[in-house]
Design a protein around this motif. Structure first.
Motif, PDB file in Angstrom:
ATOM      1  N   PHE A   1      46.056  51.565  34.540  1.00  0.00           N
ATOM      2  CA  PHE A   1      45.133  50.968  36.203  1.00  0.00           C
ATOM      3  C   PHE A   1      44.660  51.000  37.016  1.00  0.00           C
ATOM      4  O   PHE A   1      44.263  51.888  37.983  1.00  0.00           O
ATOM      5  CB  PHE A   1      45.061  48.756  35.435  1.00  0.00           C
ATOM      6  CG  PHE A   1      44.682  48.404  35.083  1.00  0.00           C
ATOM      7  CD1 PHE A   1      43.185  47.848  35.613  1.00  0.00           C
ATOM      8  CD2 PHE A   1      44.973  47.484  33.862  1.00  0.00           C
ATOM      9  CE1 PHE A   1      42.030  47.211  34.306  1.00  0.00           C
ATOM     10  CE2 PHE A   1      43.877  47.238  33.058  1.00  0.00           C
ATOM     11  CZ  PHE A   1      42.457  46.218  33.163  1.00  0.00           C
TER      12      PHE A   1
ATOM     13  N   SER B   1      52.326  43.986  31.597  1.00  0.00           N
ATOM     14  CA  SER B   1      52.978  44.317  32.956  1.00  0.00           C
ATOM     15  C   SER B   1      52.137  46.252  33.494  1.00  0.00           C
ATOM     16  O   SER B   1      52.453  47.039  32.901  1.00  0.00           O
ATOM     17  CB  SER B   1      54.215  43.579  33.335  1.00  0.00           C
ATOM     18  OG  SER B   1      55.269  44.944  33.035  1.00  0.00           O
ATOM     19  N   GLY B   2      52.832  46.340  34.985  1.00  0.00           N
ATOM     20  CA  GLY B   2      52.887  47.255  35.168  1.00  0.00           C
ATOM     21  C   GLY B   2      54.388  48.288  34.474  1.00  0.00           C
ATOM     22  O   GLY B   2      53.958  49.671  33.981  1.00  0.00           O
TER      23      GLY B   2
ATOM     24  N   ASP C   1      39.506  45.684  38.840  1.00  0.00           N
ATOM     25  CA  ASP C   1      39.189  44.262  38.316  1.00  0.00           C
ATOM     26  C   ASP C   1      38.174  43.966  39.337  1.00  0.00           C
ATOM     27  O   ASP C   1      36.456  43.850  38.745  1.00  0.00           O
ATOM     28  CB  ASP C   1      40.010  43.266  38.838  1.00  0.00           C
ATOM     29  CG  ASP C   1      40.321  42.179  38.154  1.00  0.00           C
ATOM     30  OD1 ASP C   1      38.602  41.093  37.203  1.00  0.00           O
ATOM     31  OD2 ASP C   1      40.270  40.773  37.619  1.00  0.00           O
TER      32      ASP C   1
ATOM     33  N   HIS D   1      58.833  37.319  33.106  1.00  0.00           N
ATOM     34  CA  HIS D   1      56.928  36.735  32.747  1.00  0.00           C
ATOM     35  C   HIS D   1      56.595  35.841  32.070  1.00  0.00           C
ATOM     36  O   HIS D   1      55.576  35.325  32.775  1.00  0.00           O
ATOM     37  CB  HIS D   1      56.716  38.283  32.822  1.00  0.00           C
ATOM     38  CG  HIS D   1      56.698  39.145  34.415  1.00  0.00           C
ATOM     39  ND1 HIS D   1      55.585  38.696  34.965  1.00  0.00           N
ATOM     40  CD2 HIS D   1      57.123  40.295  34.504  1.00  0.00           C
ATOM     41  CE1 HIS D   1      55.617  39.829  36.011  1.00  0.00           C
ATOM     42  NE2 HIS D   1      56.394  40.459  36.124  1.00  0.00           N
TER      43      HIS D   1
ATOM     44  N   GLY E   1      45.284  47.769  39.674  1.00  0.00           N
ATOM     45  CA  GLY E   1      44.749  46.242  39.005  1.00  0.00           C
ATOM     46  C   GLY E   1      43.274  45.875  39.597  1.00  0.00           C
ATOM     47  O   GLY E   1      42.628  45.973  39.061  1.00  0.00           O
ATOM     48  N   PRO E   2      44.135  45.300  40.395  1.00  0.00           N
ATOM     49  CA  PRO E   2      43.217  44.526  41.175  1.00  0.00           C
ATOM     50  C   PRO E   2      41.566  44.813  41.781  1.00  0.00           C
ATOM     51  O   PRO E   2      40.764  44.539  41.937  1.00  0.00           O
ATOM     52  CB  PRO E   2      44.030  43.895  42.151  1.00  0.00           C
ATOM     53  CG  PRO E   2      45.441  43.983  42.090  1.00  0.00           C
ATOM     54  CD  PRO E   2      45.545  45.200  40.993  1.00  0.00           C
TER      55      PRO E   2
ATOM     56  N   GLY F   1      52.628  38.902  32.483  1.00  0.00           N
ATOM     57  CA  GLY F   1      52.523  40.238  32.986  1.00  0.00           C
ATOM     58  C   GLY F   1      51.605  39.976  34.687  1.00  0.00           C
ATOM     59  O   GLY F   1      50.450  39.595  34.019  1.00  0.00           O
ATOM     60  N   GLY F   2      51.690  41.102  35.521  1.00  0.00           N
ATOM     61  CA  GLY F   2      50.868  41.758  36.049  1.00  0.00           C
ATOM     62  C   GLY F   2      48.975  41.504  35.967  1.00  0.00           C
ATOM     63  O   GLY F   2      48.154  41.105  36.232  1.00  0.00           O
TER      64      GLY F   2
ATOM     65  N   GLY G   1      49.273  48.627  32.673  1.00  0.00           N
ATOM     66  CA  GLY G   1      49.545  48.908  35.135  1.00  0.00           C
ATOM     67  C   GLY G   1      49.555  50.139  35.164  1.00  0.00           C
ATOM     68  O   GLY G   1      48.877  49.708  35.854  1.00  0.00           O
ATOM     69  N   GLU G   2      50.405  50.965  34.301  1.00  0.00           N
ATOM     70  CA  GLU G   2      50.225  52.103  34.876  1.00  0.00           C
ATOM     71  C   GLU G   2      48.909  52.765  34.274  1.00  0.00           C
ATOM     72  O   GLU G   2      48.542  53.089  35.478  1.00  0.00           O
ATOM     73  CB  GLU G   2      51.121  52.929  33.514  1.00  0.00           C
ATOM     74  CG  GLU G   2      52.713  53.224  34.128  1.00  0.00           C
ATOM     75  CD  GLU G   2      53.688  54.238  33.210  1.00  0.00           C
ATOM     76  OE1 GLU G   2      53.346  52.769  32.043  1.00  0.00           O
ATOM     77  OE2 GLU G   2      53.471  54.682  33.430  1.00  0.00           O
TER      78      GLU G   2
ATOM     79  N   CYS H   1      51.651  34.909  37.855  1.00  0.00           N
ATOM     80  CA  CYS H   1      51.428  36.461  36.775  1.00  0.00           C
ATOM     81  C   CYS H   1      52.237  37.446  37.716  1.00  0.00           C
ATOM     82  O   CYS H   1      52.635  38.395  36.626  1.00  0.00           O
ATOM     83  CB  CYS H   1      49.505  36.786  37.695  1.00  0.00           C
ATOM     84  SG  CYS H   1      48.912  35.956  36.027  1.00  0.00           S
ATOM     85  N   THR H   2      51.809  38.084  38.799  1.00  0.00           N
ATOM     86  CA  THR H   2      52.541  39.008  39.533  1.00  0.00           C
ATOM     87  C   THR H   2      53.432  38.401  39.842  1.00  0.00           C
ATOM     88  O   THR H   2      54.636  37.758  39.579  1.00  0.00           O
ATOM     89  CB  THR H   2      52.310  39.576  40.641  1.00  0.00           C
ATOM     90  OG1 THR H   2      51.213  38.279  41.187  1.00  0.00           O
ATOM     91  CG2 THR H   2      50.733  40.692  40.545  1.00  0.00           C
ATOM     92  N   ASP H   3      54.913  39.835  40.433  1.00  0.00           N
ATOM     93  CA  ASP H   3      55.927  38.944  40.111  1.00  0.00           C
ATOM     94  C   ASP H   3      56.484  38.087  41.113  1.00  0.00           C
ATOM     95  O   ASP H   3      55.931  37.908  42.760  1.00  0.00           O
ATOM     96  CB  ASP H   3      57.111  40.517  41.461  1.00  0.00           C
ATOM     97  CG  ASP H   3      57.163  41.677  39.575  1.00  0.00           C
ATOM     98  OD1 ASP H   3      56.351  41.731  38.851  1.00  0.00           O
ATOM     99  OD2 ASP H   3      56.972  43.006  40.030  1.00  0.00           O
TER     100      ASP H   3
ATOM    101  N   ALA I   1      46.375  38.885  35.392  1.00  0.00           N
ATOM    102  CA  ALA I   1      45.662  38.954  36.314  1.00  0.00           C
ATOM    103  C   ALA I   1      44.395  38.978  36.120  1.00  0.00           C
ATOM    104  O   ALA I   1      43.338  38.742  36.893  1.00  0.00           O
ATOM    105  CB  ALA I   1      46.198  38.683  38.001  1.00  0.00           C
ATOM    106  N   ASN I   2      43.871  39.955  35.304  1.00  0.00           N
ATOM    107  CA  ASN I   2      43.020  40.574  34.882  1.00  0.00           C
ATOM    108  C   ASN I   2      41.911  39.543  34.458  1.00  0.00           C
ATOM    109  O   ASN I   2      41.736  38.996  34.024  1.00  0.00           O
ATOM    110  CB  ASN I   2      43.060  41.718  34.449  1.00  0.00           C
ATOM    111  CG  ASN I   2      41.623  42.198  34.372  1.00  0.00           C
ATOM    112  OD1 ASN I   2      40.763  42.567  33.055  1.00  0.00           O
ATOM    113  ND2 ASN I   2      41.415  43.015  34.881  1.00  0.00           N
TER     114      ASN I   2
END
Ligand code: KG4
Ligand code: ZN
Length: 357
Positions: free
Chosen positions: A185, A155-156, A203, A134, A199-200, A287-288, A182-183, A318-320, A291-292
């Motif tokens: 979110f 990240s998550g 957002d 990441h 998460g998204p 990390g994911g 992330g968890e 950003c994400t995997d 992206a926020n």
């Protein structure tokens, strides 16, 4: 000579090779991805098959379903990555793979595919940590970015602040004492009835709301670089449950906005304080959760006010994805680390393998 002995020699030679083509594989969670990356920075292809739609109906990733879908997808994704990169298999100098952290069954698909491929092509196999991958998402997004810098890893599965001294030398400055951000979110989104991944969705919804709840995080970690997100997560969950028991309407957009304001404030203020404390004027998010949009907005602003250069990966990295794994593997090869034997196995939990300050 046995495979591993032969590979030690090949691996050594790659250190000084001018152009290194790495085929990289990522399957730690619900994305099957294969990429071809040249010299750590140039992405020739980065194919991602996401399983989001499949897991959405369950409200989260179902590990066994993820593994099965990786198996179905990986060979085609591999062929597509080779073809889109415009190379032949024989041009590949090394095969890199995420060996952890992640879901055991999901990781095993990528690891076993990578082992078979490395053996058949007679090239070195490089075992890469997903979390460090990441960080490398930033090297393919910003070609001039080099360590040292402070990294906010969100990240998550992880939430940490790292001092990245060089490509492979990192010190852990702070980490979460409970949940990854992330968890939190995803859990908050779930209780608000939003689809996976949460998460998204938070957002998006937060843009329509106001910070009316004015949440705060626990004061006990105030003077540290550590984080705690389980308190605010539980507070939101309790608020929603109490309201529903009393038949009261709750403004979901306000709740999403208030939650996001609180956690992004905590993350950005501690990350910038770390830059100041360690006198490093470069901050990188990875990390994911990177992206926020609100987190990036806040970090951008606070970094500008403090004369800190701010970097975040372009959204698709950003994400995997596996391009970030190929980038990390290149810098591992150059530093002479990461060569794996064919007995390599997946590791669901990989420590942030660095010295704690
Ligand atoms: O890095 P990642 O793709 O996988 C792990 O290594 O864990 O991160 C996934 C996490 C999920 O919790 C997802 O909800 C979160 O990143 N995420 C976001 C956003 N996009 C993804 N969280 C907040 N805002 C976003 N825009
Ligand atoms: Zn990830």
């Amino acid at each position: 000579m046995k495979y591993y002995e032969r590979m030690k020699e090949k691996f050594e030679k790659l250190k000084d090779k001018k152009d290194v083509l790495i085929l990289s594989i990522e399957s730690s969670c619900d994305e099957t991805s294969v990429a071809v990356v040249k010299n750590g920075r140039e992405v020739l292809s980065n194919i991602i098959a996401t399983q989001i739609e499949i897991h959405r109906r369950f409200g989260g990733v179902v590990p066994e379903v993820a593994s099965r879908n990786h198996i179905t997808a990986i060979y085609n994704i591999f062929n597509e990555a080779i073809s889109q990169a415009g190379i032949t298999k024989e041009q590949i100098d090394a095969v890199a793979v995420t060996y952890g952290a992640g879901l055991m069954g999901a990781l095993l698909v990528g690891v076993n595919f990578a082992k078979g491929l490395a053996y058949s092509l007679d090239v070195p196999l490089i075992a890469v940590s997903h979390v460090y991958g990441h960080i490398s998402a930033n090297y393919i997004s910003h070609l001039s970015l080099t360590p040292p810098f402070i990294c906010l890893m969100v990240s998550g599965g992880h939430t940490a602040i790292l001092k990245v001294e060089s490509y492979n030398k990192m010190k852990l400055i702070g980490t979460t004492v409970d949940d990854a951000v992330g968890e939190a979110f995803d859990k908050v989104a779930r209780v608000l009835g939003l689809p996976y991944p949460g998460g998204p969705e938070i957002d998006k919804l937060a843009k329509e709301g106001q910070n009316t709840f004015k949440f705060t995080v626990s004061n006990s970690l105030k003077n540290t670089f550590n984080f705690s997100f389980s308190g605010i997560k539980t507070e939101v969950v309790n608020l929603v449950h109490n309201a529903s028991q009393k038949g009261k309407e709750i403004n979901k957009a306000d709740l999403a906005c208030s939650f996001q304001e609180c956690v992004t404030e905590e993350l950005s203020s501690k990350a910038v304080r770390a830059c100041k404390t360690y006198e490093i004027n470069k901050l990188v998010v990875a990390g994911g959760v990177g992206a926020n949009s609100r987190l990036k907005e806040k970090l951008g602003k606070i970094c500008q006010e403090n004369n800190i250069e701010f970097f975040s990966p372009v959204l698709k990295y950003c994400t995997d994805n596996s391009a970030m794994i190929g980038s990390m593997a290149y810098y591992m090869i150059k530093d002479g680390i990461g060569l794996a034997p064919l007995s390599l196995t997946a590791k669901p939990n990989v420590e942030l393998g660095c010295d704690k300050i």
